[in-house]
Design a protein around this motif. Structure first.
Motif, short mmCIF file in Angstrom:
data_model
loop_
_atom_site.label_atom_id
_atom_site.label_comp_id
_atom_site.label_asym_id
_atom_site.label_seq_id
_atom_site.Cartn_x
_atom_site.Cartn_y
_atom_site.Cartn_z
N THR A 51 0.83 -1.21 0.00
CA THR A 51 0.00 0.00 0.00
C THR A 51 0.86 1.26 0.00
O THR A 51 0.50 2.26 -0.63
CB THR A 51 -0.94 0.01 1.21
OG1 THR A 51 -0.17 -0.12 2.43
CG2 THR A 51 -1.93 -1.12 1.14
N SER A 52 1.99 1.24 0.70
CA SER A 52 2.86 2.42 0.71
C SER A 52 3.47 2.66 -0.67
O SER A 52 3.59 3.81 -1.12
CB SER A 52 3.96 2.27 1.76
OG SER A 52 4.81 1.18 1.48
N GLU A 53 3.85 1.59 -1.37
CA GLU A 53 4.38 1.74 -2.73
C GLU A 53 3.31 2.26 -3.69
O GLU A 53 3.58 3.12 -4.54
CB GLU A 53 4.93 0.40 -3.21
CG GLU A 53 6.21 -0.03 -2.50
CD GLU A 53 6.63 -1.43 -2.88
OE1 GLU A 53 5.88 -2.10 -3.62
OE2 GLU A 53 7.72 -1.85 -2.45
N MET A 54 2.09 1.75 -3.55
CA MET A 54 0.99 2.23 -4.39
C MET A 54 0.70 3.70 -4.08
O MET A 54 0.39 4.48 -4.99
CB MET A 54 -0.25 1.38 -4.15
CG MET A 54 -0.15 -0.04 -4.69
SD MET A 54 -1.59 -1.06 -4.27
CE MET A 54 -2.89 -0.14 -5.11
N ALA A 104 5.41 11.89 2.64
CA ALA A 104 6.16 11.70 3.88
C ALA A 104 5.60 10.51 4.67
O ALA A 104 6.35 9.70 5.21
CB ALA A 104 6.09 12.97 4.72
N ASN A 105 4.27 10.41 4.71
CA ASN A 105 3.64 9.30 5.43
C ASN A 105 3.95 7.96 4.76
O ASN A 105 4.22 6.97 5.45
CB ASN A 105 2.13 9.51 5.48
CG ASN A 105 1.40 8.38 6.18
OD1 ASN A 105 1.47 8.21 7.39
ND2 ASN A 105 0.69 7.57 5.41
N ASN A 106 3.94 7.93 3.43
CA ASN A 106 4.22 6.68 2.72
C ASN A 106 5.66 6.23 2.89
O ASN A 106 5.94 5.04 3.02
CB ASN A 106 3.89 6.83 1.23
CG ASN A 106 2.39 6.82 0.96
OD1 ASN A 106 1.65 6.06 1.57
ND2 ASN A 106 1.95 7.67 0.05
N ILE A 107 6.59 7.19 2.91
CA ILE A 107 8.00 6.85 3.14
C ILE A 107 8.20 6.32 4.56
O ILE A 107 8.87 5.30 4.78
CB ILE A 107 8.90 8.07 2.88
CG1 ILE A 107 8.88 8.43 1.39
CG2 ILE A 107 10.34 7.79 3.33
CD1 ILE A 107 9.56 9.74 1.06
N PHE A 108 7.59 7.01 5.53
CA PHE A 108 7.66 6.57 6.92
C PHE A 108 7.05 5.17 7.07
O PHE A 108 7.62 4.28 7.72
CB PHE A 108 6.95 7.58 7.82
CG PHE A 108 6.86 7.16 9.26
CD1 PHE A 108 8.01 7.05 10.03
CD2 PHE A 108 5.63 6.91 9.86
CE1 PHE A 108 7.94 6.66 11.37
CE2 PHE A 108 5.55 6.53 11.18
CZ PHE A 108 6.71 6.41 11.95
N PHE A 110 6.71 2.89 4.76
CA PHE A 110 7.55 1.91 4.07
C PHE A 110 8.66 1.42 5.00
O PHE A 110 8.91 0.21 5.11
CB PHE A 110 8.15 2.55 2.81
CG PHE A 110 8.95 1.60 1.96
CD1 PHE A 110 8.31 0.81 1.01
CD2 PHE A 110 10.32 1.50 2.09
CE1 PHE A 110 9.03 -0.07 0.22
CE2 PHE A 110 11.05 0.62 1.31
CZ PHE A 110 10.40 -0.17 0.37
N ILE A 111 9.31 2.35 5.70
CA ILE A 111 10.39 1.99 6.62
C ILE A 111 9.86 1.16 7.79
O ILE A 111 10.45 0.14 8.18
CB ILE A 111 11.09 3.26 7.13
CG1 ILE A 111 11.78 4.00 5.98
CG2 ILE A 111 12.11 2.91 8.23
CD1 ILE A 111 12.30 5.37 6.34
N ILE A 112 8.72 1.60 8.34
CA ILE A 112 8.14 0.90 9.49
C ILE A 112 7.72 -0.52 9.11
O ILE A 112 7.90 -1.47 9.89
CB ILE A 112 6.94 1.68 10.04
CG1 ILE A 112 7.41 3.00 10.69
CG2 ILE A 112 6.17 0.85 11.06
CD1 ILE A 112 8.32 2.81 11.89
N GLU A 113 7.15 -0.69 7.91
CA GLU A 113 6.68 -2.02 7.49
C GLU A 113 7.85 -2.98 7.30
O GLU A 113 7.74 -4.17 7.60
CB GLU A 113 5.86 -1.93 6.21
CG GLU A 113 4.61 -1.07 6.30
CD GLU A 113 3.61 -1.56 7.33
OE1 GLU A 113 3.74 -2.70 7.82
OE2 GLU A 113 2.66 -0.82 7.64
#
Length: 226
Positions: A51-54, A104-108, A110-113
């Motif tokens: 979902t973060s990549e999408m 910013a939320n998607n990058i954060f 991505f790292i958390i996942e």
């Protein structure tokens, strides 16, 4: 016949997962919890990565989708076509206004996942308990931030959609078309409630995982595996 001393009799239940008071519980329920937390965490982390990549790719795809939609509307009457195109352009503009916080939320996220997947593997391997705990804590923070941002975006979209639907109905010749803002807000609220239910379920899982990993018996099992 001499009665044997109970202390000298071998305990045939010594290998039982439920035996020996004072020792950590390492039976089926404990092993099942490790397995459930590990594999569910891996699956949720993988879905979160997707979902973060999408979410990051959508900003590249939106202009192409808009042009494709314009080409599909050529058969409509000019007034209806312009109303639909304007609504789609307004949606893209509204999404672009929140591009920086979304990226910013998607990058954060991505790292958390990635951390969640690694932490879940640590649970399965009985390694790095502290890292696993912090991975689940990070997942809670990430999901709360994502939920707040998505609710904000859905409320924004409801205003754009209600205005666009009103203009489309008027373009079709319905000069006295009813106000669609209430319907659009209701749909946004339904989507928000559905999203909140999913987030609460995920938060419940993360909280259970953290609680399990902080138990004394779990700590001892990690220490025994090191």
């Amino acid at each position: 016949m001499e009665t044997p001393n109970p202390a000298d009799v071998p305990n045939k239940f010594s290998d039982s997962p439920y035996a020996t008071a004072g020792q950590p519980l390492t039976g089926r329920s404990s092993r099942s919890s490790f397995t459930a937390i590990g594999w569910i965490g891996i699956v949720m982390g993988g879905l979160g990565l997707l979902t973060s990549e999408m979410g990051m790719a959508i900003f590249e795809i939106q202009p192409m989708m808009l042009e494709f939609q314009k080409s599909m509307l050529k058969s409509l009457p000019p007034a209806q076509r312009e109303a639909q195109i304007k609504m789609q352009e307004d949606i893209v503009a509204a999404m672009s206004d929140s591009m920086i916080p979304q990226m910013a939320n998607n990058i954060f996220k991505f790292i958390i996942e990635i951390g969640l997947i690694v932490g879940s593997i640590c649970v399965l391997k009985r390694r790095s308990r502290s890292f696993a705990v912090w991975a689940f804590v990070g997942a809670i923070v990430s999901d709360l931030c994502s939920a707040a941002l998505q609710i904000y975006i859905q409320l924004q979209m409801s205003e754009v959609m209600s205005k666009g639907m009103q203009e489309m109905m008027q373009a079709q010749g319905n000069a006295n078309a009813p106000d669609m803002s209430g319907f659009a807000r209701m749909m946004a609220m339904v989507g928000a409630v559905f999203g909140v239910v999913i987030v609460l379920g995920k938060l419940g899982f993360y909280a259970w995982a953290i609680s399990f990993l902080n138990r004394d018996s779990t700590r001892q099992e990690f220490e025994a595996a090191d």
